[in-house]
Design a protein around this motif. Structure first.
Motif, PDB file in Angstrom:
ATOM      1  N   SER A 288       0.792  -1.268   0.070  1.00 49.78           N
ATOM      2  CA  SER A 288      -0.173   0.066   0.172  1.00 49.78           C
ATOM      3  C   SER A 288       1.035   1.148  -0.119  1.00 49.78           C
ATOM      4  CB  SER A 288      -1.018   0.267   1.242  1.00 49.78           C
ATOM      5  OG  SER A 288      -1.784  -1.087   1.440  1.00 49.78           O
ATOM      6  N   THR A 289       2.035   1.364   0.860  1.00 46.03           N
ATOM      7  CA  THR A 289       2.752   2.445   1.014  1.00 46.03           C
ATOM      8  C   THR A 289       3.416   2.580  -0.576  1.00 46.03           C
ATOM      9  OG1 THR A 289       3.108   1.864   3.121  1.00 46.03           O
ATOM     10  CG2 THR A 289       4.762   3.346   2.115  1.00 46.03           C
ATOM     11  N   ARG A 290       3.903   1.537  -1.050  1.00 48.80           N
ATOM     12  CA  ARG A 290       4.544   1.669  -2.343  1.00 48.80           C
ATOM     13  C   ARG A 290       3.731   2.094  -3.591  1.00 48.80           C
ATOM     14  NH1 ARG A 290       7.481  -3.611  -3.861  1.00 48.80           N
ATOM     15  NH2 ARG A 290       8.701  -2.399  -5.209  1.00 48.80           N
ATOM     16  N   PHE A 291       2.309   1.741  -3.465  1.00 47.31           N
ATOM     17  CA  PHE A 291       1.420   2.275  -4.541  1.00 47.31           C
ATOM     18  C   PHE A 291       1.074   3.683  -4.157  1.00 47.31           C
ATOM     19  CE2 PHE A 291      -1.021  -1.882  -5.674  1.00 47.31           C
ATOM     20  CZ  PHE A 291      -0.153  -2.328  -6.388  1.00 47.31           C
ATOM     21  N   GLY A 292       1.081   3.926  -2.799  1.00 41.23           N
ATOM     22  CA  GLY A 292       0.704   5.362  -2.709  1.00 41.23           C
ATOM     23  C   GLY A 292       1.740   6.407  -2.856  1.00 41.23           C
ATOM     24  N   LEU A 293       2.931   6.088  -2.947  1.00 43.66           N
ATOM     25  CA  LEU A 293       4.025   7.048  -2.983  1.00 43.66           C
ATOM     26  C   LEU A 293       4.203   7.100  -4.813  1.00 43.66           C
ATOM     27  CD1 LEU A 293       6.968   5.895  -0.419  1.00 43.66           C
ATOM     28  CD2 LEU A 293       5.292   7.845  -0.491  1.00 43.66           C
ATOM     29  N   SER A 294       3.996   5.800  -5.373  1.00 45.23           N
ATOM     30  CA  SER A 294       4.339   5.731  -6.677  1.00 45.23           C
ATOM     31  C   SER A 294       3.194   6.554  -7.267  1.00 45.23           C
ATOM     32  CB  SER A 294       4.284   4.373  -6.938  1.00 45.23           C
ATOM     33  OG  SER A 294       4.594   4.302  -8.567  1.00 45.23           O
ATOM     34  N   VAL A 295       1.907   6.589  -7.034  1.00 48.20           N
ATOM     35  CA  VAL A 295       0.963   7.304  -7.704  1.00 48.20           C
ATOM     36  C   VAL A 295       1.119   8.751  -7.829  1.00 48.20           C
ATOM     37  CG1 VAL A 295      -1.052   7.555  -5.928  1.00 48.20           C
ATOM     38  CG2 VAL A 295      -1.891   6.817  -8.142  1.00 48.20           C
ATOM     39  N   VAL A 296       1.713   9.229  -6.426  1.00 49.00           N
ATOM     40  CA  VAL A 296       1.937  10.680  -6.617  1.00 49.00           C
ATOM     41  C   VAL A 296       2.943  11.049  -7.824  1.00 49.00           C
ATOM     42  CG1 VAL A 296       2.657  12.667  -5.173  1.00 49.00           C
ATOM     43  CG2 VAL A 296       1.398  11.104  -4.328  1.00 49.00           C
ATOM     44  N   ASP A 297       3.840  10.190  -7.932  1.00 52.67           N
ATOM     45  CA  ASP A 297       4.674  10.413  -9.104  1.00 52.67           C
ATOM     46  C   ASP A 297       4.079  10.417 -10.331  1.00 52.67           C
ATOM     47  OD1 ASP A 297       7.165  10.784  -7.479  1.00 52.67           O
ATOM     48  OD2 ASP A 297       7.251   8.665  -7.573  1.00 52.67           O
ATOM     49  N   ALA A 298       3.079   9.419 -10.545  1.00 54.60           N
ATOM     50  CA  ALA A 298       2.184   9.276 -11.872  1.00 54.60           C
ATOM     51  C   ALA A 298       1.377  10.464 -11.922  1.00 54.60           C
ATOM     52  CB  ALA A 298       1.235   8.071 -11.566  1.00 54.60           C
ATOM     53  N   VAL A 299       0.719  11.257 -11.002  1.00 54.67           N
ATOM     54  CA  VAL A 299       0.003  12.340 -11.093  1.00 54.67           C
ATOM     55  C   VAL A 299       1.011  13.570 -11.842  1.00 54.67           C
ATOM     56  CG1 VAL A 299      -1.126  14.014  -9.674  1.00 54.67           C
ATOM     57  CG2 VAL A 299      -1.574  11.756  -9.223  1.00 54.67           C
ATOM     58  N   HIS A 300       2.073  13.694 -11.033  1.00 50.82           N
ATOM     59  CA  HIS A 300       3.107  14.614 -11.455  1.00 50.82           C
ATOM     60  C   HIS A 300       3.450  14.389 -12.951  1.00 50.82           C
ATOM     61  CE1 HIS A 300       3.090  17.449  -7.945  1.00 50.82           C
ATOM     62  NE2 HIS A 300       2.769  16.299  -7.414  1.00 50.82           N
ATOM     63  N   GLU A 301       3.364  13.150 -13.154  1.00 50.19           N
ATOM     64  CA  GLU A 301       4.063  12.857 -14.660  1.00 50.19           C
ATOM     65  C   GLU A 301       2.789  13.054 -15.586  1.00 50.19           C
ATOM     66  OE1 GLU A 301       6.469   9.321 -14.493  1.00 50.19           O
ATOM     67  OE2 GLU A 301       7.528  10.306 -13.019  1.00 50.19           O
ATOM     68  N   LYS A 302       1.529  13.246 -15.151  1.00 50.54           N
ATOM     69  CA  LYS A 302       0.511  13.373 -16.153  1.00 50.54           C
ATOM     70  C   LYS A 302       0.073  11.907 -16.701  1.00 50.54           C
ATOM     71  CE  LYS A 302       0.024  18.315 -16.461  1.00 50.54           C
ATOM     72  NZ  LYS A 302       0.849  18.508 -15.141  1.00 50.54           N
ATOM     73  N   ALA A 303       0.122  11.020 -15.689  1.00 50.90           N
ATOM     74  CA  ALA A 303       0.097   9.700 -16.344  1.00 50.90           C
ATOM     75  C   ALA A 303      -1.602   9.227 -16.465  1.00 50.90           C
ATOM     76  CB  ALA A 303       0.916   8.525 -15.704  1.00 50.90           C
ATOM     77  N   PHE A 304      -2.204  10.165 -16.720  1.00 48.03           N
ATOM     78  CA  PHE A 304      -3.848   9.785 -16.668  1.00 48.03           C
ATOM     79  C   PHE A 304      -4.235   8.654 -17.493  1.00 48.03           C
ATOM     80  CE2 PHE A 304      -3.188  14.684 -16.071  1.00 48.03           C
ATOM     81  CZ  PHE A 304      -2.844  14.642 -14.683  1.00 48.03           C
ATOM     82  N   GLY A 305      -5.446   7.870 -16.909  1.00 44.82           N
ATOM     83  CA  GLY A 305      -5.845   6.818 -17.539  1.00 44.82           C
ATOM     84  C   GLY A 305      -5.083   5.581 -17.091  1.00 44.82           C
ATOM     85  N   GLU A 306      -4.109   5.807 -16.491  1.00 43.71           N
ATOM     86  CA  GLU A 306      -3.067   4.488 -15.945  1.00 43.71           C
ATOM     87  C   GLU A 306      -3.457   4.378 -14.453  1.00 43.71           C
ATOM     88  OE1 GLU A 306       0.873   5.112 -17.093  1.00 43.71           O
ATOM     89  OE2 GLU A 306       0.449   5.618 -19.264  1.00 43.71           O
ATOM     90  N   MET A 307      -2.796   3.209 -14.179  1.00 42.42           N
ATOM     91  CA  MET A 307      -3.019   2.662 -12.594  1.00 42.42           C
ATOM     92  C   MET A 307      -1.639   2.016 -12.390  1.00 42.42           C
ATOM     93  SD  MET A 307      -5.346  -0.809 -12.667  1.00 42.42           S
ATOM     94  CE  MET A 307      -4.660  -2.358 -13.365  1.00 42.42           C
ATOM     95  N   VAL A 308      -1.141   2.291 -11.248  1.00 40.59           N
ATOM     96  CA  VAL A 308      -0.029   1.600 -10.514  1.00 40.59           C
ATOM     97  C   VAL A 308      -0.291   0.387 -10.242  1.00 40.59           C
ATOM     98  CG1 VAL A 308       1.005   3.848  -9.650  1.00 40.59           C
ATOM     99  CG2 VAL A 308      -0.464   2.487  -8.001  1.00 40.59           C
TER     100      VAL A 308
END
Ligand code: F6P
Length: 344
Positions: A288-308
């Motif tokens: 859960s912790t790894r997913f939570g940290l990683s999804v914030v990176d995904a948001v900043h990289e605008k990886a919309f439409g994707e999931m970790v």
């Protein structure tokens, strides 16, 4: 950035740990604002939310459930749902929405991204472990441990009374919990949705075990297990308000059938929502912790439409649309080559 987050579908251990990790990284490290919507999409449509700070997520790592609350359903279910959803994005100046959900919520999230272009990113969760695209979901390990602990306890009482214990676990379309807890708990037979069962064969397995001098059996059955065509006919199930079949009766149905065929006394144990409650295991907290940290990176990289997702031990990303109409089934080899070796 201004980021929204919601938890959707059935709750599971580890949701709070994801929320905590998102907030710690987004607020503390990136300087973002994080709005937590209450009760899944309901909170988004009704603009019910809390601004999450480090203070609001303190102590969440080991806590089960979700501080945001969760619901099933989606903006597509109400006539003005999409209009209100868009209004929330514009009123609150949301630049991204993180949806933490299972197959249902991720399917909805991916459709909203595809059809409206909304900046949504997913985090897969469910005790059922049945989300396509990831090697694991958090919550699953915890549920398996709870079920295994229960099976261990049931062995001793089954032995004392010379009984067949039929243990029902969750698993609507996929039998991951039944398979893993059944292997770990030394089940006499495991019934999963992917492999329709023949009650005569199950009863023979139980009888064979007793013939070999073992006077107690534990049969683990997933709630979505189905009999082979032309064998047993299950009673019709009611639908809940989201038109999901209400499961949770199969063990009561098959236990007397086993008793009738073997002459052995049987008892039913339905673990139900105990499997979803309480503190997550260490494994689930870490995932859960790894997913939570990683999804914030995904948001900043605008990886919309994707999931970790978890892939071979690493956190990666895939399109959320892989979840549309799909369920990740158990590994057939684990059932046939490992679990079945110990049946009977
Ligand atoms: O979250 C998935 C799940 O745990 C399924 O295994 C189960 O069928 C369902 O939720 C139960 O849902 P509810 O909490 O709505 O009874």
């Amino acid at each position: 950035m201004r980021i929204g987050v919601l938890t959707g579908g059935g709750d599971c251990p580890g949701l709070n740990a994801v929320i905590r990790a998102i907030v710690r990284k987004a607020v503390d490290v990136k300087g973002d604002t994080v709005l937590g919507f209450y009760d899944a999409w309901d909170g988004v449509l009704e603009q019910r939310y809390i601004e999450l700070s480090t203070e609001t997520v303190r102590g969440l790592l080991p806590r089960g459930g979700t501080i945001l609350g969760t619901r099933r359903g989606s903006p597509f279910d109400t006539p003005d749902g999409i209009t209100r959803l868009k209004k929330t994005f514009s009123d609150l100046k949301l630049e991204a929405l993180i949806v933490i959900g299972g197959n249902g919520s991720l399917t909805v999230a991916s459709m909203l991204y595809e059809q409206l272009g909304l900046p949504i990113i997913g985090v897969p969760k469910t005790i059922d472990n049945d989300v396509v695209g990831t090697d694991a979901t958090f919550g699953f390990q915890t549920a398996v441990q709870i079920a295994t602990d229960a099976i261990d306890r049931l062995h001793t009482t089954a032995e004392s009374h010379d009984r067949v214990m039929v243990v029902e676990v969750m698993g609507r379309d996929a039998g991951w919990i039944a398979l893993h807890a059944g292997i770990a708990g030394g089940a006499t037979a495991i019934l999963v949705p992917e492999v329709p069962f023949d009650i005569d064969e199950v009863s023979q397995v139980v009888r064979r075990r007793h013939d070999r001098g073992r006077y107690a059996s534990v049969v683990v059955v997933a709630e979505g297990a189905r009999p082979k065509d032309g064998t047993l006919v299950l009673p019709e199930r009611k639908l809940d308000r989201y038109r999901h079949e209400q499961l949770g009766d199969i063990a009561h149905f098959i236990a007397p059938e086993i008793s009738a065929r073997t002459g052995y006394e049987s008892r039913v144990v339905q673990l139900g929502h105990i499997q979803r409650g309480g503190t997550p295991t260490a494994y689930d907290r870490v995932l859960s912790t790894r997913f939570g940290l990683s999804v914030v990176d995904a948001v900043h990289e605008k990886a919309f439409g994707e999931m970790v997702v978890l892939k071979c031990g690493a956190i990666e990303r895939v399109k959320m649309s892989v979840t549309q109409g799909c369920t990740r089934m158990i590994d057939p080899a684990l059932f046939a080559d490992v679990a079945a070796t110990f049946f009977g």
